[in-house]
Design an enzyme around this catalytic site. Structure first.
Site, PDB file in Angstrom:
ATOM      1  N   HIS A  96      18.322 -29.288  58.296  1.00  0.00           N
ATOM      2  CA  HIS A  96      17.053 -28.642  57.926  1.00  0.00           C
ATOM      3  C   HIS A  96      16.578 -27.685  59.010  1.00  0.00           C
ATOM      4  O   HIS A  96      16.645 -27.969  60.197  1.00  0.00           O
ATOM      5  CB  HIS A  96      15.975 -29.656  57.531  1.00  0.00           C
ATOM      6  CG  HIS A  96      15.443 -30.515  58.634  1.00  0.00           C
ATOM      7  ND1 HIS A  96      14.462 -30.100  59.501  1.00  0.00           N
ATOM      8  CD2 HIS A  96      15.707 -31.808  58.967  1.00  0.00           C
ATOM      9  CE1 HIS A  96      14.151 -31.081  60.332  1.00  0.00           C
ATOM     10  NE2 HIS A  96      14.895 -32.131  60.039  1.00  0.00           N
ATOM     11  N   ASP A 125      16.159 -31.999  66.363  1.00  0.00           N
ATOM     12  CA  ASP A 125      15.613 -32.197  65.017  1.00  0.00           C
ATOM     13  C   ASP A 125      15.037 -30.887  64.477  1.00  0.00           C
ATOM     14  O   ASP A 125      13.864 -30.611  64.674  1.00  0.00           O
ATOM     15  CB  ASP A 125      14.539 -33.279  65.066  1.00  0.00           C
ATOM     16  CG  ASP A 125      14.022 -33.682  63.709  1.00  0.00           C
ATOM     17  OD1 ASP A 125      14.760 -33.517  62.716  1.00  0.00           O
ATOM     18  OD2 ASP A 125      12.873 -34.164  63.636  1.00  0.00           O
ATOM     19  N   GLU A 140      11.780 -29.844  55.321  1.00  0.00           N
ATOM     20  CA  GLU A 140      12.087 -31.276  55.308  1.00  0.00           C
ATOM     21  C   GLU A 140      10.989 -32.085  55.976  1.00  0.00           C
ATOM     22  O   GLU A 140      10.672 -33.195  55.540  1.00  0.00           O
ATOM     23  CB  GLU A 140      13.424 -31.524  56.018  1.00  0.00           C
ATOM     24  CG  GLU A 140      13.931 -32.959  55.917  1.00  0.00           C
ATOM     25  CD  GLU A 140      13.408 -33.885  57.010  1.00  0.00           C
ATOM     26  OE1 GLU A 140      13.516 -35.119  56.841  1.00  0.00           O
ATOM     27  OE2 GLU A 140      12.887 -33.390  58.026  1.00  0.00           O
ATOM     28  N   GLU A 141      10.394 -31.543  57.041  1.00  0.00           N
ATOM     29  CA  GLU A 141       9.490 -32.335  57.869  1.00  0.00           C
ATOM     30  C   GLU A 141       8.198 -32.731  57.159  1.00  0.00           C
ATOM     31  O   GLU A 141       7.719 -33.855  57.316  1.00  0.00           O
ATOM     32  CB  GLU A 141       9.142 -31.576  59.157  1.00  0.00           C
ATOM     33  CG  GLU A 141      10.296 -31.401  60.116  1.00  0.00           C
ATOM     34  CD  GLU A 141      10.768 -32.702  60.746  1.00  0.00           C
ATOM     35  OE1 GLU A 141      10.273 -33.783  60.363  1.00  0.00           O
ATOM     36  OE2 GLU A 141      11.645 -32.644  61.613  1.00  0.00           O
ATOM     37  N   ASP A 160      21.151 -34.941  60.358  1.00  0.00           N
ATOM     38  CA  ASP A 160      19.721 -34.939  60.707  1.00  0.00           C
ATOM     39  C   ASP A 160      19.359 -36.181  61.515  1.00  0.00           C
ATOM     40  O   ASP A 160      18.321 -36.796  61.308  1.00  0.00           O
ATOM     41  CB  ASP A 160      18.864 -34.865  59.436  1.00  0.00           C
ATOM     42  CG  ASP A 160      17.369 -34.702  59.740  1.00  0.00           C
ATOM     43  OD1 ASP A 160      17.035 -34.274  60.866  1.00  0.00           O
ATOM     44  OD2 ASP A 160      16.553 -35.024  58.862  1.00  0.00           O
ATOM     45  N   HIS A 213      10.222 -35.225  67.415  1.00  0.00           N
ATOM     46  CA  HIS A 213       8.857 -34.836  67.050  1.00  0.00           C
ATOM     47  C   HIS A 213       7.929 -34.710  68.254  1.00  0.00           C
ATOM     48  O   HIS A 213       6.716 -34.872  68.119  1.00  0.00           O
ATOM     49  CB  HIS A 213       8.255 -35.827  66.043  1.00  0.00           C
ATOM     50  CG  HIS A 213       8.909 -35.809  64.700  1.00  0.00           C
ATOM     51  ND1 HIS A 213       8.402 -36.519  63.623  1.00  0.00           N
ATOM     52  CD2 HIS A 213      10.024 -35.186  64.252  1.00  0.00           C
ATOM     53  CE1 HIS A 213       9.187 -36.333  62.569  1.00  0.00           C
ATOM     54  NE2 HIS A 213      10.182 -35.521  62.932  1.00  0.00           N
TER      55      HIS A 213
END
Length: 482
Positions: free
Chosen positions: A293, A305, A339-340, A367, A439
């Protein structure tokens, strides 16, 4: 499919030397298929290439954060599309409407607690969660309570109304160190996604969650919430250290917090999945998806990520181009959007193809960061495992020959395809430290080991090539009734 724009020093392993495989420039006309020599050549060509790491540097250093709806996300779409065109892939941009959420001011202080010296308050480090509502510009002050679970939250409903509630679900790093990072992350992310909405339904003034991650350096971890329009209360993740502080102060007596969060939920924005096809030969209408992603949270550059996943997928085509290899089935690289905080890219692709899922032969998604890969996870039936013996033999020299079968993987962007019957695959990687950075502002290029990224490209390239050339159907567990 709606189309907006189209266009066309690891050492060589012992096995490859023994095989002495040489690929001629004429291999498009006579594709080598899944011979041991071809699989070894795909693997070793990827292991010797710095191309994917250079592309990750382009994405993270030149663009940076890529949250859906942002200028960074738009720039990344063009960067990936242009790069794939330069490789000779057929590129399509698939339109996707995405959420457009932007963070603003985010501060917090515990302004009243038992034993507080006059004039003293305790600063809390936090970050707004995706979809969070806003406080007044001057912030709000309310009682602060702490619960350990969603069940306790509901049991204490009378106390929750009008309060700021912290849902304190620990991340079990010991599980992560033993190969179960995804399990403990699932526990924490459940609280992060469901907790703010549950608190909003109970009348909370705001919701906080303990950051979901294993490195306690007083860094908050962002993430999405299930908050809905008209019930978007302020919601944030606090660092592990601050969650522990709140817990200790709660043991002393009541507390109050002053919280300021000023994010905005803007109108939905136009964006795209980047789709790049490396066309097949005699089975070109069948597709093997290889993907990651493209969007990331806005706190850092999303190197693990999921920039690493995107460039590893791109690296499949770069590897095959170097070898002048053409697969039987079309290999389709997809850089998913959103995606997030919404999953709109995966949903858009499924909607276009749901009436012809039989043509989606298999799908791969990376991922889980760019840790060292040890093998493959696959949602195929038990009887299908033996089909992968030649591939695993080719991956053995790089120590990536473990094969883990599951009925379903449930990956972020492929789960709809998988539920529809498409066998899904992902690298089995060492993720013990992945959630240190996930994140957070620390998810930057320097955290990605270049050799491990090469190994992931080698695994993805080998797997994609193998799936694109195998004879017959591989099936999956629900279809086989096992």
């Amino acid at each position: 499919m709606p189309t907006i724009l189209t266009g066309a020093p690891l050492r060589r392993s012992v096995l490859s030397i023994a095989l002495g495989c040489i690929v001629s420039a004429g291999s498009i006309a006579a594709a080598p298929g899944n011979t041991p020599q071809a699989l070894a050549q795909v693997r070793d060509t990827a292991l010797q290439s710095d191309w994917a790491y250079a592309r990750l540097a382009d994405m993270t250093d030149l663009i940076g954060p890529r949250l859906s709806g942002s200028a960074g996300a738009a720039a990344a779409v063009q960067q990936v599309a242009n790069t794939m065109r330069q490789l000779g892939a057929t590129v399509t941009l698939q339109p996707v409407k995405v959420p457009h959420w932007v963070r603003g001011v985010e501060t917090a202080e515990i302004v009243d607690y038992a034993g507080r010296p006059q004039g003293v308050s305790q600063r809390v480090v936090l970050t707004a969660l995706g979809g969070s509502g806003a406080t007044p510009a001057a912030g709000l002050t309310a009682p602060l309570i702490i619960v350990k679970s969603l069940e306790e939250l509901k049991a204490r409903a009378p106390e929750v109304k009008g309060a700021i509630v912290l849902i304190d679900t620990p991340f079990d790093q010991e599980m992560a160190e033993r190969g179960l990072a995804g399990v403990t992350y699932g526990q924490g992310s459940r609280s992060r996604f469901l907790g703010p909405k549950a608190a909003a339904d109970l009348g909370a003034a705001a919701a906080l969650v303990r950051s979901v991650g294993g490195a306690n350096f007083r860094i908050p971890h962002a993430g999405a919430t299930g908050l809905e329009d008209n019930k978007r209360i302020p919601a944030a993740a606090v660092t592990v250290e601050d969650a522990l502080l709140i817990g200790r102060l709660a043991a002393r007596g009541p507390m109050k917090m002053h919280l300021t969060l000023t994010p905005q939920n803007l109108p939905e924005a136009d964006s795209y999945n980047v789709i790049a096809d490396w066309p097949g030969t005699d089975k070109a209408d069948e597709v093997v998806v290889v993907s990651g992603h493209l969007d990331s949270w806005d706190l850092a550059t999303g190197a693990h990520d999921d920039g690493a996943g995107v460039v590893a997928a791109m690296g499949v085509v770069e590897t095959l181009k170097k070898l002048d290899y053409r697969p039987r089935r079309t290999i389709r690289v997809i850089a998913w959007m959103n995606e997030e905080n919404g999953g709109r890219g995966g949903q858009a692709y499924f909607e276009v193809h749901k009436q012809a899922l039989g043509k989606q032969y298999a799908a791969i998604e990376m991922d889980s960061g760019a840790g060292r890969p040890f093998g493959i996870k696959a949602s195929v039936g038990p009887k299908a495992e033996k089909l992968f013996t030649p591939l695993l033999a080719a991956l053995q020299p790089m120590g990536a020959h473990a094969f883990t079968r599951r009925d379903a993987l449930g990956t972020g962007d492929l789960h709809r395809l998988e539920t529809g019957g498409v066998p899904s695959f992902e690298p089995l990687v060492d993720s013990h430290s992945y959630f240190h950075y996930h994140h957070t502002p620390a998810d930057t290029l320097d955290k990605v080991d270049p050799d491990n990224l090469k190994r992931n490209v080698a695994l993805m390239s080998s797997l994609a090539w193998f799936l694109a050339n195998i004879d017959g159907e591989i099936g999956r567990a629900p279809e086989q009734g096992e």
